[in-house]
Design an enzyme around this catalytic site. Structure first.
Site, short mmCIF file in Angstrom:
data_model
loop_
_atom_site.label_atom_id
_atom_site.label_comp_id
_atom_site.label_asym_id
_atom_site.label_seq_id
_atom_site.Cartn_x
_atom_site.Cartn_y
_atom_site.Cartn_z
N HIS A 58 0.79 -1.24 0.00
CA HIS A 58 0.00 0.00 0.00
C HIS A 58 0.82 1.28 0.00
O HIS A 58 0.23 2.36 -0.01
CB HIS A 58 -0.92 0.04 1.21
CG HIS A 58 -2.16 -0.79 1.04
ND1 HIS A 58 -3.30 -0.30 0.45
CD2 HIS A 58 -2.44 -2.06 1.39
CE1 HIS A 58 -4.23 -1.25 0.44
NE2 HIS A 58 -3.73 -2.32 1.00
N LYS A 73 -8.48 14.32 3.49
CA LYS A 73 -7.62 13.13 3.56
C LYS A 73 -6.76 13.30 4.80
O LYS A 73 -6.74 14.37 5.41
CB LYS A 73 -6.75 13.03 2.30
CG LYS A 73 -5.98 14.31 1.96
CD LYS A 73 -5.24 14.24 0.63
CE LYS A 73 -6.13 14.30 -0.58
NZ LYS A 73 -6.16 13.06 -1.34
N ARG A 74 -6.04 12.26 5.19
CA ARG A 74 -5.13 12.40 6.33
C ARG A 74 -4.14 13.54 6.06
O ARG A 74 -3.76 13.79 4.91
CB ARG A 74 -4.38 11.08 6.58
CG ARG A 74 -5.25 10.01 7.25
CD ARG A 74 -5.71 10.43 8.64
NE ARG A 74 -4.62 10.44 9.60
CZ ARG A 74 -4.43 9.52 10.54
NH1 ARG A 74 -5.27 8.52 10.68
NH2 ARG A 74 -3.42 9.62 11.37
N LYS A 112 1.00 14.58 1.00
CA LYS A 112 -0.29 14.91 0.39
C LYS A 112 -0.40 16.40 0.08
O LYS A 112 -1.33 16.84 -0.59
CB LYS A 112 -1.44 14.45 1.30
CG LYS A 112 -1.52 12.92 1.42
CD LYS A 112 -2.60 12.46 2.40
CE LYS A 112 -2.59 10.97 2.64
NZ LYS A 112 -3.24 10.21 1.55
N THR A 118 -8.29 6.84 -2.96
CA THR A 118 -9.64 6.37 -3.30
C THR A 118 -10.64 7.52 -3.14
O THR A 118 -11.71 7.50 -3.75
CB THR A 118 -10.07 5.19 -2.41
OG1 THR A 118 -9.71 5.47 -1.06
CG2 THR A 118 -9.41 3.90 -2.86
N LYS A 142 -14.14 8.78 -5.35
CA LYS A 142 -15.44 9.15 -4.76
C LYS A 142 -15.89 10.50 -5.30
O LYS A 142 -17.06 10.68 -5.65
CB LYS A 142 -15.34 9.17 -3.23
CG LYS A 142 -15.14 7.78 -2.64
CD LYS A 142 -14.59 7.81 -1.21
CE LYS A 142 -14.07 6.41 -0.85
NZ LYS A 142 -13.26 6.39 0.37
#
Length: 843
Positions: free
Chosen positions: A378, A569-570, A575, A677, A681
């Protein structure tokens, strides 16, 4: 002429939510009242809203039970190959509405609850999220369970029943504060304890080599108590099981040692054993080598493997021989999927059971183990890879350490034979890393112990083959696969966006719910004015609803006509929430500079949790809230720009914000986000994406056409080239005036006037050791955001792109992902035939 239907009535007419037959409604009401009376022991005079929620939950659960029992009977009779999905995280969210959707009960319940003078949506809001996950990895496991049930696979999710899930996030003075998530406080109506299947798990002790074989003795025992949660497929009468283990101390725990001493102390010490399932570790993409975490990993693996072997032996066509050693057929009846390296101990544990307990020959056992296990990787971030100290293993799992050493020796002998004299290759490929502290590389253990290794998006799987596991790929290329992630269209379209699901069903029917590729049919309506108007109208309704929710929950007023620009998101440096911050500041400076100019109004929403020990992530949250504080209170800005931090982002909040978003930010440095993911969405819910060529964004752009996403910034090759050249943040700072202004403002305390040095760590990181090269993509990002503004000013063109994105999102269903796992890794075929419902005779 009949009066036009209200939206509510029209929604109830459409069968996507299930037709509410009069009999069903009466049945639901009767069952609801019965549960209120007999289960909750209340009458309508003293019942609270929470009582009503529980009465409804039990009513809906009753509809699952017959199907659940029948599904398990069906598996016992047919004896299919069983799929075991092992994960330390299952981020399930709420269960009530999902169960109603999948059983086609939503309208019957809606009507019954309305007739009882209650509001269904209000009751749904009472349910606690099952927050047994951190982010993408845990939510993926939840989507996979939904798809495996919908595809009729005999699948089981196995994990830990954490007493405390992911912490609740409070924002106090702009800082994240963690609160324990006591999600079981009022009880969980969806789980069933199964004490009759309680199993022992051993820790510590020592290994004895005897003529009769190897014995692991003098161990400490903890009991694993299973709790089962039903997992319904979509309208196919299949109900699978998620089995979560809870730690219990045995009744003689510590009493042997204490029998002359302190009995009270011994009973109090039971907590030590039971702490194993107390709390979810709150790290996302970060390895923290704590002994309690290693205990959790072995606990779930040891309990699950005993259960798998028990089920294998007692299955109808299982072995009946007295010594029970016919494990040759084991890989034909059992598939074990390892969700990242967290359940990697399955490999040595299965070896231990086969060799030490079942007396299977070592080489035979190894063949069985490899044919049974498969591993999903992952992440490629080095700080996320699990590397356990050998010393910890020696103490906690001495027999497993011996087995790992033996497996590693076998593996290295093979490599040495193929590459004679290549010592460096042996060092790189060893499961044991030498050094000050010898460590076990769990990813290497997974690769050698599995018959299939997969990444979770094409670009990620390529990186896995070409860099992370390059040596292993050269050795066994046939092992490596790609399985691009997906999301379940039941929760992420039908449940969270019924308005959109309805207008889609009106145009193309309901087949898309279980075959998302049918969304392609919407391409015919890309120039259909009615459909364009309907899509825009649904989005606007979702935005109004979310704006009302924000006002009610957080007392923030936002302009529902503005662009809803969302990054949820986290919080992690890779990110690049900081890139988003720099854009917000740049926009703010442009407005201040030219207040009379017309700007496209934006509401920038950023949400996500930071790991409690991750200092930089917590500073990023403080920066976002501080920027919001300044911008949102500046009279020159007014309605043109708002920056909102969405507190306590979780599954149930995602279900509200995603359908309301116009713009989805997926802006990680190329090569760092394995898949993502959330990106999928947003796409299926009618937001446009601004993103880098990273993770599944690459495949989204391929499906919809790159011109229908806002793609910017460095590609993987550019990042690698910049690494070779050396990334120098100061060059960008010197040459880009708007960037320099933004950084100087953060640095000087413009956004933290009461503590001017507040963000020195953030600025220092960005200027001198930013692994994720925020400045290198700043210019391209700002320019791309300008293109977003341009298109947003042309609502028809914007909506046409939205429709194209929705129409091209079919690939990103977890049904497609699971079908690929089933055929290419597990060797089973999904089944479209429904099991007969409980009220009909069995086949």
């Amino acid at each position: 002429m009949a009066a036009p239907l209200s939206d509510g009535d029209r929604r109830k007419q459409i069968s996507v939510r299930g037709i509410a037959g009069l009999g069903d409604v009466a049945e639901v009401r009767k069952s609801f009242n019965r549960h209120l009376h007999f289960t909750l022991v209340k009458d309508r005079n003293v019942a609270t809203p929470r009582d009503y929620y529980f009465a409804l939950a039990h009513t809906v659960r009753d509809h699952l039970v017959g199907r659940w029992i029948r599904t398990q009977q069906h598996y016992y009779e047919r004896d299919p190959k069983r799929i075991y999905y092992l994960s330390l995280e299952f981020y399930m969210g709420r269960t009530l509405q999902n169960t109603m959707v999948n059983l086609g009960l939503q309208n019957a319940c809606d009507e019954a609850i309305y007739q009882l003078g209650l509001d269904l949506e209000e009751l749904e809001e009472i349910e606690e999220d099952a927050g047994l996950g951190n982010g993408g990895l845990g939510r993926l496991a939840a989507c996979f369970l939904d798809s495996m049930a919908t595809l009729g696979l005999a699948a089981y999710g196995y994990g830990i029943r954490y007493e405390f899930g992911i912490f609740n996030q409070k924002i106090v003075d702009g800082w994240q504060v963690e609160e324990a998530d006591d999600w079981l406080r009022y009880g969980n109506p969806w789980e069933k304890a199964r004490p009759e299947y309680m199993l022992p798990v051993h820790f510590y002790g020592r290994v004895e080599h005897t003529p009769e074989g190897v014995k692991w003795i003098d161990t400490q025992v903890v009991l694993a108590m299973p709790y089962d949660t039903p997992v319904p497929g979509y309208k196919n009468n299949t109900v699978n099981t998620m089995r979560l283990w809870s730690a219990k101390a045995p009744n003689d725990f510590n009493l042997q040692e204490f029998n002359m001493g302190d009995y009270i102390e011994a009973v109090l010490d039971r907590n030590l054993a039971e702490n194993i399932s107390r709390v979810l570790y709150p790290n996302d993409n970060f390895f923290e080598g704590k002994e309690l975490r290693l205990k959790q990993e072995y606990f779930v693996v040891a309990a699950t493997l005993q259960d798998i072997i028990r089920r294998f032996k007692s299955s109808k066509f299982g072995c009946r021989d007295p010594v029970r050693t016919c494990f040759e057929t084991f890989p034909d009846k059992v598939a074990i999927q390892l969700n990242d390296t967290h359940p990697a101990l399955s490999i040595p544990e299965l070896m231990r059971i086969l060799v030490d307990v079942e007396k299977v020959d070592w080489d035979k056992a190894w063949e069985i183990t490899k044919r049974t296990c498969a591993y999903t990787n992952h992440t490629v971030l080095p700080e996320a890879l699990e590397r356990w100290p050998v010393s910890m293993f020696e103490k906690l799992l001495p027999r497993h350490l011996e087995i790992i050493y033996a497996l590693n020796q076998m593996h290295l002998d093979r490599v040495a034979a193929l590459y004679p004299g290549d010592i460096d290759r042996l060092r790189r490929m060893s499961v044991i890393e030498e050094g000050d502290c010898k460590r076990i590389n769990m990813a290497h253990l997974c690769v050698i112990g599995s018959h299939a290794v997969n990444g979770v998006a094409r670009i990620h799987s390529d990186i896995v083959k070409n860099s992370v596991f390059k040596d292993f790929y050269e050795l066994e290329p046939e092992k490596f696969q790609n399985k691009t992630n997906g999301i379940t269209p039941r929760r992420w379209l039908l449940l969270c966006n019924p308005g959109l699901a309805d207008i889609i069903a009106e145009k193309i029917g309901e087949g898309f719910i279980t075959d998302l590729s049918q969304l392609k049919k919407l391409l015919e309506f890309i120039d259909n004015d009615t459909f364009i108007r309907d899509v825009a109208k649904v989005k606007q309704e979702n935005k109004l609803k979310f704006a009302a929710y924000l006002e009610e929950q957080y007392k923030v007023k936002i302009n529902p006509m503005s662009m809803f620009d969302v990054q949820v998101k986290r919080i992690h440096e890779y990110k690049r929430q900081l890139l988003n911050c720099l854009h917000a500041i740049t926009l703010y400076n442009r407005i201040r500079c030219n207040p009379s100019k017309s700007f496209v109004p934006r509401t920038i929403m950023i949400g996500g949790k930071a790991a409690p020990g991750y200092h930089m992530a917590k500073m990023i949250i403080k920066l976002i809230t501080s920027i919001g504080e300044v911008i949102n209170n500046d009279p020159y800005v007014g309605d043109k720009l708002k920056v909102i931090f969405l507190e306590n982002y979780r599954v149930s909040l995602a279900e509200k914000v995603i359908p309301a978003a116009d713009l989805s930010q997926q802006i990680s440095t190329a090569g760092t986000e394995a898949s993502g993911t959330g990106n999928m969405k947003f796409m299926v819910n009618g937001a446009l994406t601004i993103g880098t060529m990273d993770g599944a964004n690459v495949e989204m752009a391929e499906e919809a056409g790159e011109e229908n996403l806002f793609i910017f910034g460095m590609r993987v090759e550019d990042v690698e080239a910049l690494d070779r050249k050396g990334y120098n943040a100061r060059e960008y700072y010197e040459s880009l005036p708007e960037l320099r202004q933004a950084i100087d403002q953060i640095s000087s305390g413009f956004f933290s006037p009461r503590d001017p040095g507040c963000f020195k760590d953030v600025v220092n990181m960005l200027m001198y050791h930013d692994r994720f090269k925020v400045f290198a993509d700043y210019e391209a990002y700002i320019k791309c955001q300008g293109q977003v503004d341009q298109l947003f000013m042309d609502p028809r063109e914007w909506t046409r792109k939205v429709i194209r994105n929705i129409a091209c999102s079919g690939k990103f269903s977890s049904d497609r992902t699971i079908t690929e796992y089933a055929r290419e890794i597990w060797g089973v075929e999904p089944s479209a035939t429904a099991i007969p419902p409980p009220n009909l005779p069995r086949n």
